[in-house]
Scaffold this motif. Sequence first.
Motif, PDB file in Angstrom:
ATOM      1  N   LYS A  11      82.222  39.801  10.985  1.00  0.00           N
ATOM      2  CA  LYS A  11      80.948  39.326  11.547  1.00  0.00           C
ATOM      3  C   LYS A  11      81.098  39.007  13.029  1.00  0.00           C
ATOM      4  CE  LYS A  11      78.247  36.660   9.053  1.00  0.00           C
ATOM      5  NZ  LYS A  11      77.767  35.546   8.181  1.00  0.00           N
ATOM      6  N   GLN A  12      82.228  38.378  13.390  1.00  0.00           N
ATOM      7  CA  GLN A  12      82.475  38.069  14.799  1.00  0.00           C
ATOM      8  C   GLN A  12      82.541  39.338  15.644  1.00  0.00           C
ATOM      9  OE1 GLN A  12      86.034  35.716  15.092  1.00  0.00           O
ATOM     10  NE2 GLN A  12      85.225  34.047  13.837  1.00  0.00           N
ATOM     11  N   ARG A  13      83.033  40.407  15.038  1.00  0.00           N
ATOM     12  CA  ARG A  13      83.150  41.682  15.747  1.00  0.00           C
ATOM     13  C   ARG A  13      81.857  42.503  15.665  1.00  0.00           C
ATOM     14  NH1 ARG A  13      88.354  43.072  17.180  1.00  0.00           N
ATOM     15  NH2 ARG A  13      89.996  41.721  16.358  1.00  0.00           N
ATOM     16  N   ASN A  14      80.818  41.939  15.054  1.00  0.00           N
ATOM     17  CA  ASN A  14      79.535  42.640  14.865  1.00  0.00           C
ATOM     18  C   ASN A  14      79.711  43.937  14.076  1.00  0.00           C
ATOM     19  OD1 ASN A  14      77.972  40.717  16.376  1.00  0.00           O
ATOM     20  ND2 ASN A  14      78.851  41.603  18.247  1.00  0.00           N
ATOM     21  N   LEU A  15      80.569  43.859  13.057  1.00  0.00           N
ATOM     22  CA  LEU A  15      80.888  45.038  12.263  1.00  0.00           C
ATOM     23  C   LEU A  15      80.100  45.115  10.960  1.00  0.00           C
ATOM     24  CD1 LEU A  15      84.748  45.421  12.742  1.00  0.00           C
ATOM     25  CD2 LEU A  15      83.068  47.258  12.904  1.00  0.00           C
ATOM     26  N   ILE A  16      79.240  44.143  10.693  1.00  0.00           N
ATOM     27  CA  ILE A  16      78.504  44.138   9.427  1.00  0.00           C
ATOM     28  C   ILE A  16      77.018  44.339   9.667  1.00  0.00           C
ATOM     29  CG2 ILE A  16      77.893  42.784   7.385  1.00  0.00           C
ATOM     30  CD1 ILE A  16      80.580  41.399   7.565  1.00  0.00           C
ATOM     31  N   SER A  17      76.484  45.358   9.021  1.00  0.00           N
ATOM     32  CA  SER A  17      75.050  45.606   9.066  1.00  0.00           C
ATOM     33  C   SER A  17      74.392  45.046   7.806  1.00  0.00           C
ATOM     34  CB  SER A  17      74.778  47.113   9.186  1.00  0.00           C
ATOM     35  OG  SER A  17      73.394  47.367   9.248  1.00  0.00           O
ATOM     36  N   HIS A  18      74.931  45.398   6.618  1.00  0.00           N
ATOM     37  CA  HIS A  18      74.481  44.849   5.332  1.00  0.00           C
ATOM     38  C   HIS A  18      75.704  44.368   4.558  1.00  0.00           C
ATOM     39  CE1 HIS A  18      71.576  48.137   6.291  1.00  0.00           C
ATOM     40  NE2 HIS A  18      70.670  47.291   5.837  1.00  0.00           N
ATOM     41  N   ILE A  19      75.502  43.358   3.722  1.00  0.00           N
ATOM     42  CA  ILE A  19      76.582  42.907   2.846  1.00  0.00           C
ATOM     43  C   ILE A  19      75.959  42.269   1.615  1.00  0.00           C
ATOM     44  CG2 ILE A  19      76.773  40.687   4.034  1.00  0.00           C
ATOM     45  CD1 ILE A  19      79.792  40.758   3.451  1.00  0.00           C
ATOM     46  N   THR A  20      76.567  42.499   0.457  1.00  0.00           N
ATOM     47  CA  THR A  20      76.046  41.910  -0.781  1.00  0.00           C
ATOM     48  C   THR A  20      76.931  40.750  -1.207  1.00  0.00           C
ATOM     49  OG1 THR A  20      77.359  43.419  -2.157  1.00  0.00           O
ATOM     50  CG2 THR A  20      75.149  44.135  -1.563  1.00  0.00           C
ATOM     51  N   ASN A  21      76.288  39.704  -1.745  1.00  0.00           N
ATOM     52  CA  ASN A  21      77.023  38.561  -2.295  1.00  0.00           C
ATOM     53  C   ASN A  21      78.155  38.111  -1.365  1.00  0.00           C
ATOM     54  OD1 ASN A  21      75.639  38.452  -4.961  1.00  0.00           O
ATOM     55  ND2 ASN A  21      76.524  40.491  -5.164  1.00  0.00           N
ATOM     56  N   GLU A  22      77.778  37.820  -0.134  1.00  0.00           N
ATOM     57  CA  GLU A  22      78.768  37.562   0.908  1.00  0.00           C
ATOM     58  C   GLU A  22      79.763  36.466   0.549  1.00  0.00           C
ATOM     59  OE1 GLU A  22      78.916  35.896   5.497  1.00  0.00           O
ATOM     60  OE2 GLU A  22      77.097  36.934   4.795  1.00  0.00           O
ATOM     61  N   GLU A  23      79.279  35.345   0.061  1.00  0.00           N
ATOM     62  CA  GLU A  23      80.178  34.219  -0.207  1.00  0.00           C
ATOM     63  C   GLU A  23      81.156  34.528  -1.338  1.00  0.00           C
ATOM     64  OE1 GLU A  23      80.511  31.603   1.708  1.00  0.00           O
ATOM     65  OE2 GLU A  23      78.976  32.488   2.995  1.00  0.00           O
ATOM     66  N   ILE A  24      80.653  35.211  -2.364  1.00  0.00           N
ATOM     67  CA  ILE A  24      81.530  35.576  -3.490  1.00  0.00           C
ATOM     68  C   ILE A  24      82.580  36.585  -3.033  1.00  0.00           C
ATOM     69  CG2 ILE A  24      81.601  36.613  -5.799  1.00  0.00           C
ATOM     70  CD1 ILE A  24      78.737  35.642  -6.205  1.00  0.00           C
ATOM     71  N   LEU A  25      82.141  37.568  -2.221  1.00  0.00           N
ATOM     72  CA  LEU A  25      83.079  38.574  -1.712  1.00  0.00           C
ATOM     73  C   LEU A  25      84.137  37.929  -0.829  1.00  0.00           C
ATOM     74  CD1 LEU A  25      83.989  41.509  -1.340  1.00  0.00           C
ATOM     75  CD2 LEU A  25      82.282  41.745   0.486  1.00  0.00           C
ATOM     76  N   LYS A  26      83.720  36.972   0.008  1.00  0.00           N
ATOM     77  CA  LYS A  26      84.668  36.276   0.879  1.00  0.00           C
ATOM     78  C   LYS A  26      85.755  35.574   0.063  1.00  0.00           C
ATOM     79  CE  LYS A  26      82.962  33.715   4.236  1.00  0.00           C
ATOM     80  NZ  LYS A  26      82.020  32.882   5.029  1.00  0.00           N
TER      81      LYS A  26
END
Length: 431
Positions: A11-26
Amino acid sequence: MNHVNLIDELKQRNLISHITNEEILKENIKHNSISLYCGFDPTEESLHVGHLLPLITLKRFQLQGHRPIVLIGGATSLIGDPSFKEKERFLNFDNKIDLWTTNITKQISSFLNFDGFKNNAVILNNKKWFEKINILSFLRNIGKHFSINTMINREAVKQRIKRSDQGISFTEFSYNLLQAYDFFILNKKKQVSLQIGGSDQWGNISAGMHLINRISKKKVYGLTLPLLMQSNGVKFGKTESGTIWLDPKKTTPYKFYQFWKNIEDSDVYKFLKLFTFLECNEINIREINKYKNNQIIHDKSYLSQYMTRLVHGEENLLSAERITNILFLKNINEIKESDLHQLKKDGIPSIEVNQIKDLQEALILCSLAKSRTQAKNMIVSNAISINTNKVTNKGYIFNNNDKLFNQFTLISRGKKNHCLIYWKSIVLKFH
């Protein structure tokens, strides 16, 4: 395992356009080693710079202990992804796609670690499972899980349906199911839980997640990367003369190097974040100081060197820098014959000749002057160089000393206008 929070870094690198279930994936990638994949359809004989972002992102995951899987679309490329395409792709034949698959596999192999690691990268080809599949079984077991209503309402499909001149064929319409099945098979056989791709792939990735959930009742994830545009409004990877390819036979290392060297200043730090492994904090500090001591020039050079070394290796980087030094710093002493062949291919304008009357004629043939009068004025005004050496003799006639490696002569007008003369050998025929 104790992973750095990779999703936050992306995200800091501006590399994410879409993401699902971000917190669970993290949490998942923080405490577990996962398998993820990205697909590449061999629709050309080479990848281009637009493919670098997903490849480097796969590398970021691998460095954090995850297993990257590259899926070559040997089967899906026979269909063609319609996502945000204005018209249907030309359908290629199997033998051509097999050749392109070989080329692309070789290119990809240099970006990821395939040996000596617990999380070795893997390259697969979806032709392996689609060749064995029965169409009736596929429609019965896979097609039943997809609603036509949902598929039609995908943005990429809607755009084509609304066009009166270009609709969408059933062939292209079926692509969504094929890519979804890829994700399903990889999840089943290789425990892949994450698919990444360009933002234009969001519909296809979502379809795969839906299929896995319906059949296997498993939770999987999707992440898309931004589609890049340069600040000058040109699509990333494009120049006035065309696409920047990774194959050195299609785009020479010198031209590849110059592509990065000539990006807009406003893109430098964005691209450093997207494509390099420099820490974000360091890049931010560099950007703050970009106008101090020519920092931005150094950073653009760093980007050019880093990307050329990554794609073409150290030797080709040194060649690209030698050519640059010749053209811009007038240092021709270390030139190699292979460098001049690069220049002849796509570095600068070039002409092939058997013989030339004099320097004035050469300037006209090289389109550096419009007439002999103009050419004469350029010469006497100290504007013309032969092999980086100034020439002021308006009647100058070429000699063998002007032919580098007995084949090449570099003509320059000022600092930025160049032409390479390639002297063709004259073969004498005796009867």
